[in-house]
Motif scaffolding. Structure first.
Motif: not given
Length: 303
Positions: A189-192, A230-231, A236-238, A248-251
């Motif tokens: 998932g997203k970081q921060g 730039p992204s 990026l994680m998606n 799925f991805g935990l943030s």
């Protein structure tokens, strides 16, 4: 006879350049702290990256010198590690400058590694070589000192370019590998906040851009090596979850990143700083990227 010298070229980026240039030069010489016999058809010459020695004669008459020497920043910023990071960059650059200054036939061009981290954290304003604002803090100060050392030498016979390199994405090394691993573990998932800008460049375009700089004699000074688009961290994680078919991805909030960084002995700056960098000088000079968008780059690298 065309000759390429790569100082500190035994890591990920060095292997990218060797693979790209191996058929374009009659001789490639690696300056390394230890002998490396794993790379065929490449000559390795030992140096300590601090003092003049027999290695200097390899530079005489060379076409290109690329200096990539520097202790990895993927560590905790303790006083000891800070000194190693700074000194490894300053010492190697300074001793190469001293060597070149005393040569009758120095390399035609000297490309020295730098970093796109030299620019300030920016979510909205794009940073180019002309109007980009430099930041503050340890990593930025290292980059400033690195470039100041590089440009302190007067080399009338040698064109100099500082490579302000963004995150290089590659198949067999670099930042993509650990990010891919955590995505597979369900932590993609997203970081921060996830809105921090992610400036990147595909390994092929990294090598192509260096070749473009070598061939284009009007380029000197600082050059940003980054994709023109730039992204951001969330995108990026998606893309990674989609390409790896992870549903799925935990943030990871900032406080958890801080704990994790402490456990694995690294710094959250590598993830949380918003690097919003564009390659204005490359674009103005007519360089065309093979991989312009992050999704196409990652698709290629995950094949």
């Amino acid at each position: 006879m065309k000759k390429l010298i790569i100082a500190g070229g035994t890591g990920f980026l060095g292997s990218v350049l060797i693979d790209y240039f191996k058929n374009q030069y009659n001789e490639i010489v690696l300056l390394s702290r230890k002998q490396n016999n794993l790379i065929t058809n490449i000559k390795t010459v030992t140096w300590d990256a601090k003092t003049l020695g027999d290695w200097v004669q390899e530079l005489e008459g060379a076409d290109v010198l690329i200096n990539m020497t520097g202790r990895s920043v993927d560590c905790r910023y303790t006083s000891k590690n800070k000194a190693l990071i700074l000194n490894s960059r300053i010492d190697s650059t300074a001793v190469l400058g001293k060597a070149i200054s005393n040569m009758k036939n120095p390399p035609k061009i000297w490309l020295n590694s730098s970093t796109a981290t030299i620019y300030r954290h920016s979510l909205k304003v794009e940073m180019d070589e002309n109007s980009g604002e430099l930041g503050n803090g340890f990593s930025v100060n290292v980059a400033k000192a690195w470039e100041a050392t590089f440009f302190s030498f007067t080399t009338p016979k040698t064109r100099k370019v500082a490579l302000r390199t963004s995150i290089v994405l590659g198949k067999n090394g670099g930042a993509l590998q650990p990010i891919k691993t955590i995505t597979k573990l369900g932590l993609g998932g997203k970081q921060g906040r996830g809105n921090q800008k992610f400036s990147w460049i595909h390994e092929v375009d990294f090598a192509r851009a260096i070749q473009f700089i070598i061939d284009n004699t009007s380029l000197h000074g600082v050059v940003n090596l980054a994709s023109e688009h730039p992204s951001d961290n969330r995108t990026l994680m998606n893309i990674l979850r989609t390409e790896l078919q992870i549903p799925f991805g935990l943030s990871t909030p900032k406080f958890m990143l801080e704990i994790g960084a402490f456990i694995i002995q690294t710094e959250t700056e590598l993830i949380l700083k918003s690097r919003n960098v564009i390659p204005k000088r490359l674009i103005q000079q007519g360089f065309s990227f093979k991989f312009k968008q992050l999704d196409s780059a990652i698709k290629n690298l995950l094949k």
